[in-house]
Design an enzyme around this catalytic site. Structure first.
Site, mmCIF file in Angstrom:
data_model
loop_
_atom_site.group_PDB
_atom_site.id
_atom_site.type_symbol
_atom_site.label_atom_id
_atom_site.label_comp_id
_atom_site.label_asym_id
_atom_site.label_seq_id
_atom_site.Cartn_x
_atom_site.Cartn_y
_atom_site.Cartn_z
ATOM 1 N N GLU A 255 0.877 -1.315 -0.128
ATOM 2 C CA GLU A 255 -0.327 -0.124 -0.105
ATOM 3 C C GLU A 255 1.060 1.126 -0.191
ATOM 4 O OE1 GLU A 255 -3.206 2.212 2.763
ATOM 5 O OE2 GLU A 255 -2.681 0.252 3.288
ATOM 6 N N LYS B 201 -7.298 -15.213 16.602
ATOM 7 C CA LYS B 201 -7.497 -14.863 15.164
ATOM 8 C C LYS B 201 -9.100 -14.621 14.961
ATOM 9 C CE LYS B 201 -3.880 -17.817 13.804
ATOM 10 N NZ LYS B 201 -3.586 -18.294 15.033
ATOM 11 N N HIS C 172 -2.647 10.317 -1.770
ATOM 12 C CA HIS C 172 -2.907 8.887 -2.458
ATOM 13 C C HIS C 172 -2.839 8.940 -3.946
ATOM 14 C CE1 HIS C 172 -3.521 5.775 0.623
ATOM 15 N NE2 HIS C 172 -3.996 6.655 1.236
#
Length: 1173
Positions: free
Chosen positions: A822, A956, A1128
Site C-alpha cells: 500500500e 484470530k 494517495h
C-alpha cells in the site's frame, strides 16, 4: 593522565561506545596484553589447567620445602632465647612509685633490685592434669629464692581454661630456674591408671614446648597449636588492635560479598566471582613462593594481619571492570558488525565473538588496569625501600609480588575463564532457543539449524564443548572442573602429609609455619596484659621496702603434657596404623629414578591424549537426525497422490505448455532463460544440487513405467532426473509432501513440485503456467521452511519492505521495517514519526503480558460442571493446575485461569507467559497435560475434553474478551506534540485533530458497533510490521485492537494509543527465516533476550504500539486537513484517470460513487446450477 590513574569509581563510569585513540605510549603495552589474552583464549582449558597445576605445585613445594628442609624451631629452651622480646620496667621514689618502661642497660642501675617475672602456662584441655602441675614440683637449686605471684586473668581466660603460674626470681638466678623447670612431674589423679597400662614404658611429664626436639607433628596437633597461639596472641594484644583486626576481617568478607553481587549483576551467580578469588589465591601463592625464595622473612601473624587490609584496599575492581567490558562487547558482537576494507567496500567481520570481546575490552580497559597495578606496586616498593618497621617492610615486598602476579593472571588465567564463560553463555542461548523452538512444534533438526544460525558469528565454527551438546553439559563441565581441581589439590596435600622424611616420621604442617616465622620479628610484649597482677604485687613489696626495683617481664612459657622421649624426636608412625605405613612406602617407592621416569612418560602420554580428545570435542559430532535413507515405501503407498482426479498416467510430452513471453524481474525465475531454449530442452533440464554437484544428466525421458517402478523399489529417487520424478509423482508413487526428503535437495524439490502442479490434468487449465511463472523459488533457505513454516512449497512471495522513521521510543531511536504493497503507508508513518520526535519521542507502558488458550470440556450434568468450575477457581485448583502446566515447559508459566459455564460446557481460559516466543504450541501442550491431570488426579474422570481451543482464547477472531482482558502484550504509547509542530509538520491544528478523533474514532466506531476498533488504521501498521518481522498475519485481527485518544494539553496535542492484545514473538514461527530475522536484528530484538526472558518480545510490542501511534497521528492529520485523497493520488497513480484497475484506499477521507454493473449482482453459473438441483 593523572585522572586516568584513579580508580573508575572516582571518575564515573564511561560509555562503552566511547572509543579512545591509542597513544604511542600504550600501544605496545596493549598489543602485548592482547597477545597474552589471545593465546589464553585460543586454548582456555589448557591455560586454566596449566596455571592451576602450576599454582598447586607452588604451594605443595612450599609445604615440602618447609617440611623437609625448613630450619629448626626458633624458640629454644634457653635463657637467651626466652628473654628475647621481653620488656623491662622500673619503679622507685624518683618516679613516684609508678612503673616506667626502661630500655637501657641494667648495669647502670646498680642499686636497683632486678627481678625476672616469669609466667608458666599449662593448657586446660588436659582437664585435672593441669591442676596437679606446679613449678615447685620440679627439683630446684637450694640457693634459689622464688616468690609466688598472683596470675593475671583476661576476658578469654574463661574460654581457654589454662592454668597460669606467675612468680619472680632474681634476674641473675633466672637461667638456673629455666633449666630446672624444663620438665615438671605430673602428679595427677590419673597417674595410677597410667601405671597400670602394660604398654606404657614411661610416665608423661609437663615439658616446655620450646624444649621439645624438632619433630613433625600431625595435622590435629598443628590445628591445636595454631588455635592456642591465636588465643595467646589475642590475650596479649591491645583491645584497639583486636577491634581493628576484626573490622579488617569484616571488611574483607564484605569485599567478597560485593564481588559476588557485582558478578551477579553481570549475569554470573558464582562462577566468575569464584574464578576471581581463585586467580587472586594463585597470585598469593606465587608471590609468597617468590618472596620466600628471595629471602624475605614471613610469618603467619604478618600474613593474617596484612592480607585483609590488602584485599580491602586493592579490591577486585579491575577484574569486575574487565568482566563488564568483555561481556558488553560480546553482546555487541552478537549484532551484525561491519568493517571497512582496504578497497573501501564494507565486509562482515569474521572474527569470533570471544576474540572480538576480549580484544576490544583490553583495548579499552587494559592500559588503565595495568596503570592501576603499576601505581599500587610502586607505592608498595616505596614503602619497602623506606624501611617501614614492624614487619610492614617485608609485607610491602610480598604485596608488590602478589599484585604483579595478579596482573599477569588477570590477562591469562582469568581471560581464559572469561572465554569459557562466553562459550557457556553461547551454549545456553543455543540450547534454550532450541528447546523453545521444539516447544513451539518445530522438528529437532529445524530447531537445531535455527539455533545454530542465531549463534554469535564465528568464522571457525569450532566450540570448546563440541557442536552437539546438551543442556546438562554446562553444569557437568563446571562440576567436573571443580571436582578435578579439588582432587588434584587433595592428592597433592595428601602426598605431602604422608611422605616420609629422612628420619622416617610423618610430615607436619606446623613446620611450615615455623619456617615462615624463622626470621620474623616477634610481636611486642604487653607486660600489664601478661602479668598485671604480679606487677602490682611487686610494686607493693618494693614500696614497702622502699627499694627501687627493676622487673624484666618475660613472654609466657607454655607447657605440654608429653613423654620425655619427645626430646629424642622418636617416630610416631605407629599412630597412623598400617594405612599410613603403606602410603608412605608407596610414595617412597616413587623416589626410585627408573620408576619416576616411567611416571613422567605416562604423564606426557596422558597430556597428549587429553589434547587429542579436546581437539576432537572441538570438532563436534555430526547431527544424527539428518535423513540417511528415503521415505518408507509403506508411507508412500498410503500417501495421497497429486493426480487424485484421474487414474491413468498422462503423457509427459503432452503436458508441456507453450512458454510465455519473458519479462525480467528482480528475482531469478524459470522465465529468465530463453523461450526457445526452454521449449527445445524442456525434457533435458539439468538440476543443480545445493552442494553444486550435478544431480541429473541431460537424458531424455525414455524409461518405461516398469523401469521407473524398478528404480523406485531400489530407493534411488534422488538419482532420477526431474522428468522421471514428475512422472512417478503424477502416478502417485512419490508423494508431493515428501519431495524434499526423497530428493534430498529442497530447491530441486520445489522446482519439481511446480512441474507436477503445472501438469496435473485436474487443474491444468489454471495451473499450467506455474512451472515457468515469475514466482521465484531459487536462492532461498528452504531447509528452515521444511517442517516449520510451510508445506508443499512452490516458491516464495517477495513483498516490498520499507522503513519508517526514525522514531524515538523510550529514549532510543528505531527505524521501523514495514512490508506492504500500500502506497503512502510508510511515508505517512515517517511523517508521524518526525512529529513525535520533535515532541520528545514516544513513551510506552507495558500493561500486560500473557498469551491465552481456552479449551472446552463437557460434563454429563450441570452439577459436575459447576463443581469443576469451583475447584478451578479455588486456591487448590489453581496450584494443582499451575504445577501441571509448568512441568511441560521450561519457558511457559501459568499466570491465571478464567472459567465460565454454558450449560454443561465448561470453558477455561489459561493465561500464561511464554518468554520471547509467541507460544501457542507451547501453551497447547501445557493445557493438554493440565487437563489430563485434572481428569486423573483431581477427581474429574467424567470430564470429556471437547477441544483444546474452544474459541474462548480468543485466537484470530474479533473478541470483546481480548479487548477487555487482553491477550499477548498490552501496550499504551503516548506522545505530546507541540502546536507549532502540528501546524508546520502535520499541516493541521490541535483543536481540529481532537474534534476529528472524537467524531471518527470514538463516535463513528461506536455507531458501527465496533469492538476494539476505535482507531483510524492500527491494522495497517500492525500488519505491515507483522509481515516484515515474521509474525502470524492472522493474529492482526486481535493485535490491532486499539483505541486512539487525543487531548489538548496546554496548547499541545496529547495523543495515545492503547493496544491490549498485541500477539508477537521474537522466537519460533516465521522469525526463524533469515529475511524476517534480519528485520528483527534491525530492531535489536532477534531471538531470546540474553538476561531477561520475554524482554525482546515485549520490546517488539512497544515498537509496534509506537508505530501505530505515528500512523494514527499522520492519518488523522491528513483527514483533518483534507489531504488524504490528494496524497494517495500523487503516490499511487501516475495520472488521475487510469484504465488500469486500482486497489481500494483504506481508509479514505472522501467518498466517490462508483456505478455498479448490472451483472455484478447476478449469481454465478455454479450457484444457478445448485439452485436447479
Amino acid at each position: 593522565m593523572v585522572a586516568s590513574l584513579l580508580p573508575s569509581r572516582f571518575r564515573g563510569r564511561e560509555s562503552m561506545n566511547q572509543q579512545h585513540p591509542l597513544r604511542s605510549g600504550n600501544r605496545a603495552l596493549t598489543s602485548t596484553l592482547q597477545f597474552l589474552s589471545k593465546t589464553a583464549c585460543l586454548h582456555p582449558i589448557h591455560t586454566v589447567c596449566t596455571i592451576a597445576i602450576l599454582a598447586s605445585t607452588t604451594y605443595v613445594g612450599l609445604l615440602k620445602d618447609s617440611f623437609f628442609h625448613g630450619p629448626a624451631n626458633v624458640d629454644k629452651a634457653e635463657w637467651g632465647s626466652l628473654v628475647e622480646g621481653s620488656r623491662s620496667l622500673i619503679t622507685g621514689p624518683q618516679n613516684g612509685w609508678k612503673w616506667q618502661s626502661f630500655d637501657g642497660d641494667a648495669d647502670v642501675l646498680g642499686d636497683f633490685n632486678h627481678q625476672a617475672l616469669m609466667t608458666l602456662v599449662f593448657p586446660g584441655s588436659y582437664g585435672v592434669a593441669s591442676q596437679a602441675a606446679s613449678p615447685f614440683l620440679a627439683p630446684l637449686p637450694v640457693n634459689l629464692s622464688v616468690i609466688d605471684l598472683p596470675s593475671t586473668s583476661s576476658p578469654l581466660t574463661a574460654y581457654s581454661k589454662d592454668k597460669v603460674f606467675a612468680f619472680s626470681v632474681e634476674y641473675s638466678s633466672a637461667p638456673e630456674l629455666v633449666a630446672a623447670v624444663q620438665e615438671i612431674p605430673n602428679n595427677s589423679a590419673d597417674l595410677k591408671l597410667q601405671e597400670t597400662q602394660l604398654i606404657e614404658m614411661e610416665r608423661q611429664m609437663w615439658i616446655m614446648k620450646a624444649a621439645r626436639a624438632h619433630t613433625k607433628r600431625s595435622l590435629a596437633q598443628w590445628v591445636h597449636d595454631t588455635w592456642t597461639e591465636s588465643l595467646d596472641l589475642i590475650k596479649s594484644a591491645q583491645t584497639l588492635d583486636v577491634v581493628v583486626m576484626v573490622l579488617g576481617y569484616i571488611s574483607m568478607h564484605l569485599t567478597f560479598v560485593s564481588l559476588f553481587l557485582s558478578m551477579k549483576k553481570l549475569g554470573s551467580k558464582v562462577w566468575l566471582a569464584t574464578s576471581v578469588l581463585l586467580s587472586s589465591t594463585f597470585a598469593f601463592l606465587l608471590g609468597l613462593d617468590v618472596a620466600i625464595r628471595l629471602g624475605v622473612p614471613m610469618s603467619m601473624r604478618l600474613l593474617s594481619e596484612g592480607l585483609p587490609f590488602l584485599v580491602v584496599i586493592v579490591g577486585f575492581e579491575k577484574s569486575i571492570t574487565l568482566t563488564r567490558a568483555v561481556l558488553s562487547y560480546a553482546v555487541q558482537h552478537r549484532k551484525p558488525q561491519k568493517i571497512q576494507s582496504d578497497q573501501g567496500s564494507v565486509t562482515a567481520i569474521a572474527e569470533s565473538t570471544i576474540n572480538y570481546a576480549v580484544r576490544s575490552a583490553i583495548r579499552e580497559k587494559g592500559y588503565n588496569i595495568v596503570c592501576h597495578y603499576v601505581v599500587e606496586i610502586l607505592l608498595l616498593v616505596i614503602g619497602a625501600v623506606l624501611g617501614i618497621q614492624g614487619g610492614l617492610q617485608h609485607f610491602c615486598v610480598l604485596a608488590a609480588l602478589i599484585l604483579f602476579f595478579d596482573c599477569l593472571l588477570l590477562f591469562t588465567f582469568y581471560t581464559a575463564i572469561l572465554s569459557i564463560k562466553l562459550e557457556v553463555n553461547r551454549l545456553k542461548r543455543h540450547i534454550n532457543m532450541r528447546y523453545a523452538l521444539e516447544d513451539e512444534g518445530l522438528s529437532q533438526r529445524t530447531a537445531e539449524s535455527v539455533a545454530t544460525s542465531n549463534d554469535a558469528q564465528d568464522s571457525a565454527r569450532t566450540y570448546l564443548f563440541g557442536n552437539d551438546m546438551k543442556g546438562s553439559s554446562v553444569p557437568k563441565f563446571k562440576f567436573w572442573m571443580v571436582v578435578g581441581f579439588l582432587i588434584v589439590n587433595l592428592v597433592n596435600i595428601g602426598s605431602t602429609l604422608f611422605q616420609a622424611s629422612s628420619s622416617g616420621s610423618l610430615s607436619s604442617i606446623s613446620s611450615w609455619t615455623e619456617s615462615l616465622s624463622g626470621s620474623a620479628i616477634k610481636p611486642p610484649l604487653e607486660p600489664f596484659k601478661v602479668a598485671g597482677s604480679g606487677l602490682d604485687e611487686l610494686l607493693f613489696q618494693a614500696r614497702g621496702r622502699g627499694q627501687s626495683t627493676m622487673v624484666t617481664v618475660l613472654a609466657p612459657i607454655k607447657y605440654e603434657l608429653e613423654y620425655p622421649s619427645i626430646h629424642r624426636g622418636t617416630s610416631q608412625l605407629h599412630e597412623y596404623g598400617v594405612g599410613g605405613k603403606m602410603v608412605g612406602s608407596l610414595l617412597t617407592s616413587l623416589e626410585d629414578p627408573v620408576l619416576s621416569k616411567w611416571v613422567f612418560v605416562a604423564l606426557a602420554l596422558s597430556v597428549a591424549l587429553n589434547s587429542y580428545l579436546f581437539k576432537a570435542a572441538r570438532l563436534g559430532i555430526k547431527d544424527p537426525n539428518l535423513p540417511s535413507h528415503p521415505v518408507d515405501p509403506v508411507e508412500l503407498d498410503q500417501a495421497e497422490s497429486f493426480n487424485a482426479a484421474q487414474n491413468q498416467t498422462p503423457q509427459i510430452q503432452s503436458s508441456l505448455q507453450a512458454p510465455q513471453t519473458r519479462v525480467f524481474t528482480p528475482t531469478t525465475t524459470d522465465s529468465d532463460s530463453d523461450a526457445s531454449l526452454v521449449l527445445i530442452k524442456a525434457s533435458l533440464k539439468v538440476t543443480k544440487r545445493a552442494e553444486g554437484k550435478t544431480a541429473t544428466s541431460e537424458l531424455p525421458v525414455s524409461r518405461t513405467q516398469i523401469e521407473l517402478d524398478n528404480l523406485l523399489k531400489q530407493n534411488t529417487i534422488s538419482e532420477l532426473n526431474d522428468e522421471d520424478v514428475v512422472a512417478l509423482s503424477l502416478r502417485g508413487k512419490v508423494p508431493g509432501y515428501a519431495l524434499e526428503k526423497s530428493l534430498k535437495d529442497c530447491t530441486r524439490a520445489v522446482k519439481v513440485r511446480r512441474s507436477i502442479i503445472s501438469r496435473t490434468p485436474a487443474t491444468a487449465e489454471l495451473t499450467s503456467m506455474l512451472e515457468h511463472s515469475k514466482l521465484p523459488y531459487e536462492n532461498y533457505a528452504w531447509e528452515r521452511v521444511l517442517g516449520a513454516c510451510c508445506e508443499n512449497v512452490i516458491g516464495y512471495m517477495p513483498v516490498p519492505v520499507g522503513v519508517a522513521g526514525p522514531i524515538v521510543i523510550d529514549g532510543k531511536s528505531y527505524f521501523i521495517p514495514m512490508a506492504t504493497t500500500e502506497g503512502v503507508l510508510v511515508a505517512s508513518a515517517s511523517r508521524g514519526s518526525k512529529a513525535i520526535n520533535l515532541g520528545g519521542g514516544a513513551v510506552t507502558v507495558l500493561t500486560g503480558d500473557g498469551m491465552t488458550r481456552g479449551p472446552c470440556v463437557k460434563f454429563d450434568v450441570l452439577e459436575r460442571a459447576g463443581a469443576a468450575k469451583i475447584w478451578l477457581d479455588s486456591d487448590v485448583g489453581q496450584t494443582v493446575m499451575k504445577e501441571a502446566f509448568n512441568s511441560t515447559s521450561r519457558f511457559a508459566r501459568l499466570q491465571s485461569m478464567r472459567t465460565t459455564i454454558a450449560g454443561t460446557h465448561l470453558y477455561i481460559r489459561f493465561k500464561t507467559t511464554t518468554g520471547d516466543a509467541m507460544g501457542m504450541n507451547m501453551i497447547s501442550k501445557g493445557v493438554e497435560h493440565a487437563l489430563n491431570v485434572m481428569a486423573t488426579e483431581a477427581g474429574f474422570s467424567d470430564m470429556n475434553i471437547i477441544t483444546l481451543s474452544g474459541n474462548y482464547c480468543t485466537d484470530k477472531k474479533p473478541s470483546a474478551l481480548n479487548w477487555i482482558d487482553g491477550r499477548g502484550k498490552g501496550i499504551v504509547a503516548e506522545a505530546i506534540i507541540p502546536a507549532n509542530v502540528v501546524r508546520d509538520v502535520l499541516k493541521s491544528d490541535v483543536d481540529s485533530m481532537v474534534q476529528l478523533n472524537i467524531s471518527k474514532n470514538l463516535i463513528g466506531s461506536a455507531m458501527a458497533g465496533s469492538v476494539g476498533g476505535f482507531n483510524a488504521q492500527a491494522a495497517n501498521l500492525a500488519a505491515a510490521i507483522f509481515i516484515a518481522t515474521g509474525q502470524d498475519p492472522a493474529q492482526v485481527v486481535e493485535s490491532a485492537n486499539c483505541i486512539t485518544l487525543m487531548n489538548n494539553l496546554r496548547g499541545s496535542l496529547q495523543i495515545s494509543v492503547s493496544m491490549p492484545s498485541i500477539e508477537v514473538g521474537t522466537l519460533g514461527g516465521g522469525t526463524i527465516l533469515e529475511p524476517q530475522g534480519a528485520m528483527l536484528d534491525m530492531l535489536g530484538v532477534r531471538g531470546s533476550h540474553p538476561t531477561t526472558p520475554g524482554e525482546n518480545a515485549r520490546q517488539l510490542a512497544r515498537i509496534i504500539g509506537s508505530a501505530v501511534l505515528a500512523g494514527e497521528l499522520s492519518l488523522c492529520a491528513a483527514l483533518a486537513a483534507g489531504h488524504l485523497v490528494k496524497a494517495h493520488m500523487a503516490h499511487n497513480r501516475s495520472a488521475p484517470a487510469s484504465s488500469a484497475p486500482s486497489r481500494s484506499v483504506s481508509p479514505s477521507g472522501g467518498t466517490r460513487t462508483v456505478p455498479v454493473p448490472n451483472n455484478a449482482l447476478r449469481p454465478s453459473a455454479a450457484a444457478t446450477d445448485r439452485a436447479r438441483r
